[in-house]
Scaffold this motif. Structure first.
Motif, PDB file in Angstrom:
ATOM      1  N   GLN A   9       2.744   6.046  -5.772  1.00 16.10           N
ATOM      2  CA  GLN A   9       2.351   6.215  -7.315  1.00 16.10           C
ATOM      3  C   GLN A   9       1.100   6.929  -7.460  1.00 16.10           C
ATOM      4  O   GLN A   9       1.250   7.745  -8.375  1.00 16.10           O
ATOM      5  CB  GLN A   9       2.214   4.864  -8.061  1.00 16.10           C
ATOM      6  CG  GLN A   9       3.620   4.032  -7.753  1.00 16.10           C
ATOM      7  CD  GLN A   9       3.411   2.619  -8.446  1.00 16.10           C
ATOM      8  OE1 GLN A   9       2.226   2.204  -8.739  1.00 16.10           O
ATOM      9  NE2 GLN A   9       4.716   1.919  -8.189  1.00 16.10           N
ATOM     10  N   LEU A  10       0.215   6.879  -6.571  1.00 16.59           N
ATOM     11  CA  LEU A  10      -0.998   7.244  -6.944  1.00 16.59           C
ATOM     12  C   LEU A  10      -1.518   8.419  -6.014  1.00 16.59           C
ATOM     13  O   LEU A  10      -2.369   9.295  -6.354  1.00 16.59           O
ATOM     14  CB  LEU A  10      -2.326   6.139  -6.676  1.00 16.59           C
ATOM     15  CG  LEU A  10      -2.322   5.192  -7.398  1.00 16.59           C
ATOM     16  CD1 LEU A  10      -3.380   3.849  -7.191  1.00 16.59           C
ATOM     17  CD2 LEU A  10      -2.614   5.173  -8.821  1.00 16.59           C
ATOM     18  N   GLY A  11      -0.783   8.600  -4.950  1.00 17.08           N
ATOM     19  CA  GLY A  11      -1.115   9.717  -4.085  1.00 17.08           C
ATOM     20  C   GLY A  11      -2.103   9.251  -2.998  1.00 17.08           C
ATOM     21  O   GLY A  11      -2.956   8.405  -3.121  1.00 17.08           O
ATOM     22  N   SER A  12      -2.181   9.917  -1.899  1.00 17.64           N
ATOM     23  CA  SER A  12      -2.838   9.657  -0.893  1.00 17.64           C
ATOM     24  C   SER A  12      -3.876  10.428  -0.712  1.00 17.64           C
ATOM     25  O   SER A  12      -4.886  10.159   0.414  1.00 17.64           O
ATOM     26  CB  SER A  12      -2.045   9.637   0.600  1.00 17.64           C
ATOM     27  OG  SER A  12      -1.595  10.814   0.644  1.00 17.64           O
ATOM     28  N   ASN A  13      -4.251  11.158  -1.656  1.00 17.56           N
ATOM     29  CA  ASN A  13      -5.552  12.216  -1.379  1.00 17.56           C
ATOM     30  C   ASN A  13      -6.708  11.761  -1.836  1.00 17.56           C
ATOM     31  O   ASN A  13      -8.008  11.958  -1.583  1.00 17.56           O
ATOM     32  CB  ASN A  13      -5.382  13.580  -2.212  1.00 17.56           C
ATOM     33  CG  ASN A  13      -3.970  14.311  -1.474  1.00 17.56           C
ATOM     34  OD1 ASN A  13      -3.827  14.238  -0.218  1.00 17.56           O
ATOM     35  ND2 ASN A  13      -3.306  15.446  -2.311  1.00 17.56           N
ATOM     36  N   LEU A  53       0.719  -1.260   0.037  1.00 15.86           N
ATOM     37  CA  LEU A  53      -0.176  -0.056   0.015  1.00 15.86           C
ATOM     38  C   LEU A  53       0.851   1.534   0.148  1.00 15.86           C
ATOM     39  O   LEU A  53       0.579   2.253  -0.581  1.00 15.86           O
ATOM     40  CB  LEU A  53      -1.066  -0.095   1.334  1.00 15.86           C
ATOM     41  CG  LEU A  53      -1.957  -0.609   1.288  1.00 15.86           C
ATOM     42  CD1 LEU A  53      -2.719  -0.896   2.289  1.00 15.86           C
ATOM     43  CD2 LEU A  53      -3.081  -0.352  -0.228  1.00 15.86           C
ATOM     44  N   GLY A  54       2.153   1.326   0.611  1.00 20.38           N
ATOM     45  CA  GLY A  54       2.897   2.210   0.723  1.00 20.38           C
ATOM     46  C   GLY A  54       3.208   2.705  -0.659  1.00 20.38           C
ATOM     47  O   GLY A  54       3.302   3.796  -1.049  1.00 20.38           O
ATOM     48  N   ARG A  55       3.814   1.636  -1.496  1.00 22.71           N
ATOM     49  CA  ARG A  55       4.229   1.848  -2.691  1.00 22.71           C
ATOM     50  C   ARG A  55       3.236   2.295  -3.648  1.00 22.71           C
ATOM     51  O   ARG A  55       3.522   3.231  -4.572  1.00 22.71           O
ATOM     52  CB  ARG A  55       4.705   0.726  -3.441  1.00 22.71           C
ATOM     53  CG  ARG A  55       6.182   0.062  -2.738  1.00 22.71           C
ATOM     54  CD  ARG A  55       6.889  -1.083  -3.426  1.00 22.71           C
ATOM     55  NE  ARG A  55       5.994  -2.236  -3.387  1.00 22.71           N
ATOM     56  CZ  ARG A  55       5.803  -3.198  -2.501  1.00 22.71           C
ATOM     57  NH1 ARG A  55       6.761  -3.363  -1.464  1.00 22.71           N
ATOM     58  NH2 ARG A  55       5.173  -4.528  -2.538  1.00 22.71           N
ATOM     59  N   LEU A  56       1.966   1.711  -3.562  1.00 24.20           N
ATOM     60  CA  LEU A  56       0.765   2.188  -4.313  1.00 24.20           C
ATOM     61  C   LEU A  56       0.450   3.644  -4.027  1.00 24.20           C
ATOM     62  O   LEU A  56       0.142   4.436  -4.715  1.00 24.20           O
ATOM     63  CB  LEU A  56      -0.287   1.312  -4.016  1.00 24.20           C
ATOM     64  CG  LEU A  56      -1.561   1.372  -5.173  1.00 24.20           C
ATOM     65  CD1 LEU A  56      -1.162   1.261  -6.523  1.00 24.20           C
ATOM     66  CD2 LEU A  56      -2.842   0.446  -4.471  1.00 24.20           C
ATOM     67  N   LEU A  60      -9.907   9.484  -2.529  1.00 30.39           N
ATOM     68  CA  LEU A  60     -11.061   8.786  -1.296  1.00 30.39           C
ATOM     69  C   LEU A  60     -10.689   7.092  -1.292  1.00 30.39           C
ATOM     70  O   LEU A  60     -10.910   6.605  -0.280  1.00 30.39           O
ATOM     71  CB  LEU A  60     -12.416   8.791  -1.761  1.00 30.39           C
ATOM     72  CG  LEU A  60     -13.572   8.093  -0.976  1.00 30.39           C
ATOM     73  CD1 LEU A  60     -13.470   8.692   0.451  1.00 30.39           C
ATOM     74  CD2 LEU A  60     -14.845   8.423  -1.615  1.00 30.39           C
ATOM     75  N   GLU A  61     -10.548   6.731  -2.529  1.00 30.67           N
ATOM     76  CA  GLU A  61     -10.301   5.311  -2.510  1.00 30.67           C
ATOM     77  C   GLU A  61      -9.096   4.770  -1.809  1.00 30.67           C
ATOM     78  O   GLU A  61      -9.040   3.960  -1.187  1.00 30.67           O
ATOM     79  CB  GLU A  61     -10.151   4.871  -4.213  1.00 30.67           C
ATOM     80  CG  GLU A  61     -11.402   4.686  -4.914  1.00 30.67           C
ATOM     81  CD  GLU A  61     -11.676   6.465  -5.518  1.00 30.67           C
ATOM     82  OE1 GLU A  61     -10.761   6.933  -5.355  1.00 30.67           O
ATOM     83  OE2 GLU A  61     -12.525   6.486  -6.021  1.00 30.67           O
ATOM     84  N   MET A  62      -7.901   5.406  -1.955  1.00 34.85           N
ATOM     85  CA  MET A  62      -6.717   5.288  -1.179  1.00 34.85           C
ATOM     86  C   MET A  62      -6.850   5.236   0.244  1.00 34.85           C
ATOM     87  O   MET A  62      -6.485   4.574   1.034  1.00 34.85           O
ATOM     88  CB  MET A  62      -5.686   6.063  -1.784  1.00 34.85           C
ATOM     89  CG  MET A  62      -4.434   5.701  -1.224  1.00 34.85           C
ATOM     90  SD  MET A  62      -4.099   4.085  -2.194  1.00 34.85           S
ATOM     91  CE  MET A  62      -3.116   3.292  -0.844  1.00 34.85           C
ATOM     92  N   ARG A  63      -7.500   6.573   0.579  1.00 31.13           N
ATOM     93  CA  ARG A  63      -8.016   6.584   2.105  1.00 31.13           C
ATOM     94  C   ARG A  63      -8.584   5.513   2.594  1.00 31.13           C
ATOM     95  O   ARG A  63      -8.329   4.972   3.794  1.00 31.13           O
ATOM     96  CB  ARG A  63      -8.570   7.868   2.389  1.00 31.13           C
ATOM     97  CG  ARG A  63      -7.612   9.102   1.977  1.00 31.13           C
ATOM     98  CD  ARG A  63      -8.356  10.229   2.697  1.00 31.13           C
ATOM     99  NE  ARG A  63      -9.501  10.523   1.706  1.00 31.13           N
ATOM    100  CZ  ARG A  63     -10.264  11.465   1.481  1.00 31.13           C
ATOM    101  NH1 ARG A  63      -9.945  12.657   2.596  1.00 31.13           N
ATOM    102  NH2 ARG A  63     -11.205  11.765   0.882  1.00 31.13           N
ATOM    103  N   ARG A  64      -9.823   4.882   1.748  1.00 26.99           N
ATOM    104  CA  ARG A  64     -10.488   3.890   2.068  1.00 26.99           C
ATOM    105  C   ARG A  64      -9.694   2.489   2.419  1.00 26.99           C
ATOM    106  O   ARG A  64      -9.499   1.742   3.477  1.00 26.99           O
ATOM    107  CB  ARG A  64     -11.686   3.756   1.452  1.00 26.99           C
ATOM    108  CG  ARG A  64     -12.683   4.844   1.684  1.00 26.99           C
ATOM    109  CD  ARG A  64     -14.055   4.505   0.731  1.00 26.99           C
ATOM    110  NE  ARG A  64     -14.573   3.331   1.152  1.00 26.99           N
ATOM    111  CZ  ARG A  64     -15.689   2.735   0.674  1.00 26.99           C
ATOM    112  NH1 ARG A  64     -16.099   3.494  -0.154  1.00 26.99           N
ATOM    113  NH2 ARG A  64     -16.230   1.926   1.341  1.00 26.99           N
TER     114      ARG A  64
END
Length: 96
Positions: A27-31, A21-24, A33-37
């Motif tokens: 790459q995608l950013g943590s802002n 998840l850290g690598r992803l 909604l999907e990544m935060r979920r």
């Protein structure tokens, strides 16, 4: 495998999930909604595994319910002399 071995295996899998998840996230950013979920779900899994580990540490033996022995001898019929027959009414009264 013992319960503690299984919990350790799950912990290793969660650690690998967090690394991925850290690598992803890099790459995608943590802002988003999907990544935060996904990050919140992974954190919740880590917390739940901690609770499960604490529970397993406190209770190492599986619990079986206490068995109740029921005798094969007939009950004393005097126990039911003052009861009504279900659905038939009392002995001294007539059904409607």
């Amino acid at each position: 495998m013992s319960v503690h071995d299984d919990i350790a295996s799950v912990q290793r899998s969660l650690d690998e999930l967090n690394r991925s998840l850290g690598r992803l996230e890099h790459q995608l950013g943590s802002n988003g909604l999907e990544m935060r979920r996904v990050r919140m779900d992974a954190d919740r899994l880590r917390e739940s595994l901690g609770l499960l580990r604490d529970s397993a540490d406190n209770d190492t033996t599986p619990r079986r319910p206490d068995l109740v022995t029921i005798s094969d001898t007939p009950y004393d019929r005097s126990l039911w002399i003052d009861t009504d027959d279900e659905g038939l009414g009392a002995r001294d009264r007539h059904a409607p």
